[in-house]
Design a protein around this motif. Structure first.
Motif, PDB file in Angstrom:
ATOM      1  N   ASP A  37       0.853  -1.180   0.000  1.00 18.43           N
ATOM      2  CA  ASP A  37       0.000   0.000   0.000  1.00 18.43           C
ATOM      3  C   ASP A  37       0.898   1.242   0.000  1.00 18.43           C
ATOM      4  N   THR A  38       0.822   2.031  -1.066  1.00 25.02           N
ATOM      5  CA  THR A  38       1.686   3.217  -1.159  1.00 25.02           C
ATOM      6  C   THR A  38       1.185   4.381  -0.307  1.00 25.02           C
ATOM      7  N   LYS A  39       0.111   4.155   0.452  1.00 24.16           N
ATOM      8  CA  LYS A  39      -0.293   5.156   1.448  1.00 24.16           C
ATOM      9  C   LYS A  39       0.472   4.945   2.753  1.00 24.16           C
ATOM     10  N   THR A  89       7.750   5.372  -1.062  1.00 19.04           N
ATOM     11  CA  THR A  89       7.437   3.937  -0.952  1.00 19.04           C
ATOM     12  C   THR A  89       7.632   3.254  -2.294  1.00 19.04           C
ATOM     13  N   ARG A 146       3.844   8.325  -0.857  1.00 18.64           N
ATOM     14  CA  ARG A 146       3.569   7.497  -2.038  1.00 18.64           C
ATOM     15  C   ARG A 146       4.831   7.293  -2.872  1.00 18.64           C
ATOM     16  N   GLU A 180       1.341  13.203   1.771  1.00 19.33           N
ATOM     17  CA  GLU A 180       0.832  11.992   1.103  1.00 19.33           C
ATOM     18  C   GLU A 180       1.630  11.677  -0.153  1.00 19.33           C
ATOM     19  N   GLU A 181       1.992  12.737  -0.890  1.00 21.98           N
ATOM     20  CA  GLU A 181       2.788  12.553  -2.110  1.00 21.98           C
ATOM     21  C   GLU A 181       4.191  12.051  -1.760  1.00 21.98           C
ATOM     22  N   GLY A 232       0.867   3.584  10.427  1.00 23.90           N
ATOM     23  CA  GLY A 232       1.151   4.064   9.074  1.00 23.90           C
ATOM     24  C   GLY A 232       2.391   3.496   8.421  1.00 23.90           C
TER      25      GLY A 232
END
Length: 261
Positions: free
Chosen positions: A3-5, A250, A247, A243-244, A34
């Motif tokens: 999950d790239t979050k 990761t 993402r 968030e960017e 997280g």
């Protein structure tokens, strides 16, 4: 599928005695904070063995096998054979951490160089990326990487502390730059400038835990959940959302360790 979050901690030391009393509870609770994946990095032969055991125990943990330059005194070819024999296991994703550290007088530069070169050979034999530790040895580390064509293995310059210009040179060779808690420190001008000028596509997040905790927890025991502060600082420096940052870094980690689907 990753999950790239969630944050990928590309460099941790959960084998360290600082986690002796609550290692399991801490690791088990990371996803809720997280964190998606971590790589536990060997610094000597005992910690490389523990890294492998942790990777076998936890689905989200991967291992890097290798010996830190400060621990190269007394290494043997039998140790290299052990690393070579276990590096082909599925959960082993890198050879490291390896390199040069001239901050302290021992081991001698000759010993450090010998085993840095030997472990680069291991990376080539196993087709794994390298995790490079370099402290007070900027020019010589770069020279060895160029001479041995270690960039053909790919890898990351861990806990990056040199000039922005040298970071750009590493990026051109295909390396990733490891950024951790230091970027949140007031006096970390070179690292902040490095983060500003190199592309986000070449940055990975790392704790080096239990060391290098970011502000506001500087000086305390570090763990992967603290990487949110690092991601926030990179976002601030780059003018993008946290968030960017999570993402992209990761995705970078998955490419670095060849885990991308």
């Amino acid at each position: 599928m990753t999950d790239t979050k969630l944050i990928f901690d590309t460099h941790s030391h959960y084998d360290d005695k600082a986690f002796g009393e609550d290692r399991h509870e801490l690791l088990a609770g990371l996803r809720a904070k997280g964190i998606g994946n971590i790589v536990n990095v060997g610094a000597d032969m005992p910690s490389s063995r523990i890294a492998l055991a942790l990777a076998e125990q936890y689905e989200f943990v991967y291992a890097a096998l290798g010996v830190h330059p400060s621990d190269t005194e007394g290494l043997t070819e039998a140790d290299m054979e052990w690393i070579l024999g276990h590096a082909k296991q599925k959960k082993v994703v890198a050879i490291g951490e390896i390199g040069l550290d001239y901050h302290w007088p021992e081991p001698t530069p000759e010993i450090q160089r010998k085993w840095f070169l030997r472990q680069i050979e291991l990376a080539k034999e196993t087709n794994l990326p390298i995790i490079v530790h370099s402290r007070d040895a900027a020019a010589e580390t770069m020279a060895i990487i160029k001479e041995t064509k270690a960039y053909e293995c790919g890898g990351v310059i861990h806990c990056y502390s040199y000039s922005p210009e040298m970071a750009e040179e590493y990026v051109k060779m295909g390396f990733y730059i490891g950024v951790g808690g230091v970027v949140t420190f007031k006096n970390a001008k070179k690292l902040k400038r490095t983060v500003e000028i190199i592309p986000l596509s070449r940055i990975v997040l790392e704790t080096d835990c239990p060391y290098m905790a970011p502000e506001p927890n500087r000086g305390k025991r570090n763990d992967s959940s603290q990487l949110i502060h690092v991601a926030e600082k990179i976002g601030e420096l780059k003018g993008i959302s946290v968030e960017e940052v999570i993402r992209v870094t990761t995705e970078n980690a998955l490419r670095l360790y060849r885990l991308a689907e």
